[in-house]
Design a protein around this motif. Structure first.
Motif, PDB file in Angstrom:
ATOM      1  N   ASP A  68      25.360  42.382  37.958  1.00 25.27           N
ATOM      2  CA  ASP A  68      25.195  40.875  37.749  1.00 25.27           C
ATOM      3  C   ASP A  68      27.258  40.415  37.379  1.00 25.27           C
ATOM      4  OD1 ASP A  68      22.963  41.519  38.303  1.00 25.27           O
ATOM      5  OD2 ASP A  68      22.568  41.196  36.190  1.00 25.27           O
ATOM      6  N   ALA A  69      27.616  41.104  36.935  1.00 23.50           N
ATOM      7  CA  ALA A  69      29.050  41.283  35.859  1.00 23.50           C
ATOM      8  C   ALA A  69      29.761  41.072  37.068  1.00 23.50           C
ATOM      9  CB  ALA A  69      29.451  42.199  34.898  1.00 23.50           C
ATOM     10  N   ALA A  70      29.905  42.116  38.378  1.00 24.58           N
ATOM     11  CA  ALA A  70      30.645  42.321  39.406  1.00 24.58           C
ATOM     12  C   ALA A  70      30.380  40.980  40.516  1.00 24.58           C
ATOM     13  CB  ALA A  70      30.109  43.589  40.436  1.00 24.58           C
ATOM     14  N   LYS A  71      29.355  40.260  40.282  1.00 26.00           N
ATOM     15  CA  LYS A  71      29.034  39.408  41.809  1.00 26.00           C
ATOM     16  C   LYS A  71      29.360  38.314  41.214  1.00 26.00           C
ATOM     17  CE  LYS A  71      23.944  40.490  44.142  1.00 26.00           C
ATOM     18  NZ  LYS A  71      23.412  40.406  43.824  1.00 26.00           N
ATOM     19  N   ALA A  72      29.528  37.952  39.646  1.00 25.59           N
ATOM     20  CA  ALA A  72      29.806  36.770  39.263  1.00 25.59           C
ATOM     21  C   ALA A  72      31.468  36.815  39.332  1.00 25.59           C
ATOM     22  CB  ALA A  72      29.818  36.310  37.644  1.00 25.59           C
ATOM     23  N   LEU A  73      32.322  37.405  38.728  1.00 25.85           N
ATOM     24  CA  LEU A  73      33.769  37.532  39.382  1.00 25.85           C
ATOM     25  C   LEU A  73      33.949  37.560  40.427  1.00 25.85           C
ATOM     26  CD1 LEU A  73      36.478  37.925  38.146  1.00 25.85           C
ATOM     27  CD2 LEU A  73      36.115  40.812  38.073  1.00 25.85           C
ATOM     28  N   THR A  74      32.758  38.377  41.427  1.00 24.88           N
ATOM     29  CA  THR A  74      33.405  38.321  43.109  1.00 24.88           C
ATOM     30  C   THR A  74      32.862  36.919  43.476  1.00 24.88           C
ATOM     31  OG1 THR A  74      32.154  40.315  43.675  1.00 24.88           O
ATOM     32  CG2 THR A  74      32.719  38.573  45.515  1.00 24.88           C
ATOM     33  N   GLN A  75      31.700  36.075  42.975  1.00 23.23           N
ATOM     34  CA  GLN A  75      32.321  33.730  43.127  1.00 23.23           C
ATOM     35  C   GLN A  75      32.948  33.354  42.416  1.00 23.23           C
ATOM     36  OE1 GLN A  75      28.292  33.309  41.404  1.00 23.23           O
ATOM     37  NE2 GLN A  75      27.348  34.393  43.670  1.00 23.23           N
ATOM     38  N   LYS A  76      33.748  34.016  41.346  1.00 24.35           N
ATOM     39  CA  LYS A  76      34.701  33.302  41.352  1.00 24.35           C
ATOM     40  C   LYS A  76      35.952  33.244  41.709  1.00 24.35           C
ATOM     41  CE  LYS A  76      33.576  32.681  36.041  1.00 24.35           C
ATOM     42  NZ  LYS A  76      34.456  32.140  34.587  1.00 24.35           N
ATOM     43  N   ALA A 112      43.266  29.572  37.343  1.00 23.44           N
ATOM     44  CA  ALA A 112      42.226  29.737  37.541  1.00 23.44           C
ATOM     45  C   ALA A 112      42.099  31.310  37.666  1.00 23.44           C
ATOM     46  CB  ALA A 112      41.418  28.886  38.390  1.00 23.44           C
ATOM     47  N   LEU A 113      42.768  31.544  38.599  1.00 22.63           N
ATOM     48  CA  LEU A 113      43.001  33.092  38.628  1.00 22.63           C
ATOM     49  C   LEU A 113      42.932  33.879  37.507  1.00 22.63           C
ATOM     50  CD1 LEU A 113      42.453  35.287  40.863  1.00 22.63           C
ATOM     51  CD2 LEU A 113      45.390  35.287  41.431  1.00 22.63           C
ATOM     52  N   ALA A 114      44.306  33.936  37.159  1.00 22.67           N
ATOM     53  CA  ALA A 114      44.747  34.267  35.527  1.00 22.67           C
ATOM     54  C   ALA A 114      43.775  34.071  34.674  1.00 22.67           C
ATOM     55  CB  ALA A 114      45.867  34.032  35.346  1.00 22.67           C
ATOM     56  N   GLN A 115      43.081  33.358  34.609  1.00 25.68           N
ATOM     57  CA  GLN A 115      42.493  33.295  33.476  1.00 25.68           C
ATOM     58  C   GLN A 115      41.407  33.470  33.753  1.00 25.68           C
ATOM     59  OE1 GLN A 115      42.413  31.753  30.332  1.00 25.68           O
ATOM     60  NE2 GLN A 115      40.034  32.362  30.103  1.00 25.68           N
ATOM     61  N   THR A 116      40.842  33.992  35.093  1.00 25.74           N
ATOM     62  CA  THR A 116      39.632  34.536  35.561  1.00 25.74           C
ATOM     63  C   THR A 116      39.734  36.749  35.553  1.00 25.74           C
ATOM     64  OG1 THR A 116      39.069  32.670  36.994  1.00 25.74           O
ATOM     65  CG2 THR A 116      37.992  35.036  37.791  1.00 25.74           C
ATOM     66  N   MET A 117      41.225  37.029  35.490  1.00 27.39           N
ATOM     67  CA  MET A 117      41.321  37.970  35.158  1.00 27.39           C
ATOM     68  C   MET A 117      41.406  38.745  34.395  1.00 27.39           C
ATOM     69  SD  MET A 117      41.357  39.454  37.581  1.00 27.39           S
ATOM     70  CE  MET A 117      41.425  39.342  40.190  1.00 27.39           C
ATOM     71  N   LYS A 118      41.835  37.411  32.889  1.00 28.11           N
ATOM     72  CA  LYS A 118      42.133  38.059  31.727  1.00 28.11           C
ATOM     73  C   LYS A 118      40.529  37.741  31.046  1.00 28.11           C
ATOM     74  CE  LYS A 118      43.785  35.488  27.419  1.00 28.11           C
ATOM     75  NZ  LYS A 118      45.123  34.281  26.777  1.00 28.11           N
ATOM     76  N   SER A 119      39.639  37.301  31.360  1.00 35.83           N
ATOM     77  CA  SER A 119      38.411  36.409  30.976  1.00 35.83           C
ATOM     78  C   SER A 119      37.003  37.456  31.192  1.00 35.83           C
ATOM     79  CB  SER A 119      38.089  35.088  30.607  1.00 35.83           C
ATOM     80  OG  SER A 119      38.112  34.101  31.904  1.00 35.83           O
ATOM     81  N   ASP A 120      37.016  37.920  32.328  1.00 42.30           N
ATOM     82  CA  ASP A 120      35.892  38.386  33.257  1.00 42.30           C
ATOM     83  C   ASP A 120      36.123  39.133  33.791  1.00 42.30           C
ATOM     84  OD1 ASP A 120      35.866  34.960  33.166  1.00 42.30           O
ATOM     85  OD2 ASP A 120      34.449  35.172  35.269  1.00 42.30           O
ATOM     86  N   LEU A 121      37.350  39.964  33.918  1.00 40.91           N
ATOM     87  CA  LEU A 121      37.669  40.939  34.651  1.00 40.91           C
ATOM     88  C   LEU A 121      36.825  42.556  33.284  1.00 40.91           C
ATOM     89  CD1 LEU A 121      38.005  43.226  36.625  1.00 40.91           C
ATOM     90  CD2 LEU A 121      40.895  42.749  36.092  1.00 40.91           C
ATOM     91  N   PRO A 122      37.402  41.573  31.965  1.00 42.21           N
ATOM     92  CA  PRO A 122      36.833  42.233  30.907  1.00 42.21           C
ATOM     93  C   PRO A 122      35.596  43.226  31.064  1.00 42.21           C
ATOM     94  CG  PRO A 122      38.513  40.991  30.105  1.00 42.21           C
ATOM     95  CD  PRO A 122      38.384  41.023  31.829  1.00 42.21           C
ATOM     96  N   ALA A 123      34.852  42.180  31.467  1.00 44.51           N
ATOM     97  CA  ALA A 123      33.160  42.715  31.517  1.00 44.51           C
ATOM     98  C   ALA A 123      32.723  43.210  32.176  1.00 44.51           C
ATOM     99  CB  ALA A 123      32.403  41.441  30.944  1.00 44.51           C
ATOM    100  N   VAL A 124      32.779  43.674  33.329  1.00 47.51           N
ATOM    101  CA  VAL A 124      33.218  44.001  34.490  1.00 47.51           C
ATOM    102  C   VAL A 124      33.382  45.345  34.060  1.00 47.51           C
ATOM    103  CG1 VAL A 124      34.073  44.480  36.839  1.00 47.51           C
ATOM    104  CG2 VAL A 124      32.631  42.381  36.574  1.00 47.51           C
ATOM    105  N   ASN A 125      34.641  45.935  33.342  1.00 44.78           N
ATOM    106  CA  ASN A 125      35.141  46.843  33.187  1.00 44.78           C
ATOM    107  C   ASN A 125      34.564  47.958  32.144  1.00 44.78           C
ATOM    108  OD1 ASN A 125      36.780  47.409  35.252  1.00 44.78           O
ATOM    109  ND2 ASN A 125      38.584  46.156  34.396  1.00 44.78           N
TER     110      ASN A 125
END
Length: 192
Positions: free
Chosen positions: A80-88, A153-166
């Motif tokens: 789920d987290a990976a799909k959300a990040l992929t969509q962003k 937006a990419l920088a923010q996505t990497m900062k906010s969404d990637l940690p949840a996936v990791n």
């Protein structure tokens, strides 16, 4: 492009280096002023830097997306987290350039993205020794902010969404996603 002046070139082969000085001169037929030539150089550098930032971002997006695809297979709890990040990431990539263009005629169906529009300015601004036109600056001012918004937006996505996936990957004892500006594999025909 480089401005007229004295330069050095260095060639290193097998641990040995050779250096040579040379002068880059303006075409004697040109009537461009030094100020206009400097303005052209600065504009082309600004275009180059913007397009390079987009290229690095797109390669990073594809790198992360490939890692996500690989990780999901090994860690179903992170789907789920990976799909959300992929969509962003897909949305950001779509905002940077036209991902559906595969052939020349696709430009008739799919409008060019901001990166394609700025890239076309490179040819227009470099064909003659002259200050860029007001219209060229206008096009840059129109599309550069769109690009900067997507890069932010990419920088923010990497900062906010990637940690949840990791975090989800760590829970599944899977390796974490590390964004890199390096292609992991050749892009698929749809650009992804």
């Amino acid at each position: 492009m480089a401005l007229p002046g004295r330069y050095q070139v260095r060639l290193t082969v097998g641990g040995r280096s050779a250096t040579q000085s040379f002068a880059l001169k303006l075409d004697p037929r040109s009537r461009v002023t030094p100020a206009d030539l400097q303005a052209q150089f600065a504009f082309l550098k600004q275009l180059r830097d913007t397009v390079n930032a987009v290229t690095t971002a797109i390669i990073t997006i594809r790198n992360v997306r490939a890692q996500l695809n690989d990780a999901v297979a090994a860690a179903p709890g992170a789907v789920d987290a990976a799909k959300a990040l992929t969509q962003k990431l897909n949305g950001i990539e779509d905002g940077l350039y036209q991902v559906r263009s595969q052939a020349d005629e696709d430009g008739l169906v799919y409008p060019p993205g901001p990166t394609e529009r700025l890239s076309s300015l490179v040819f227009a601004a470099s064909t003659t020794d002259a200050r860029p036109t007001a219209q060229m600056y206008d096009v840059f001012r129109l599309f550069a902010p769109q690009i900067q918004a997507q890069l932010a937006a990419l920088a923010q996505t990497m900062k906010s969404d990637l940690p949840a996936v990791n975090t989800a990957l760590r829970a599944a004892n899977s390796p974490r996603i590390v964004p890199r500006a390096a292609e992991i594999r050749t892009p698929a025909p749809d650009g992804r």
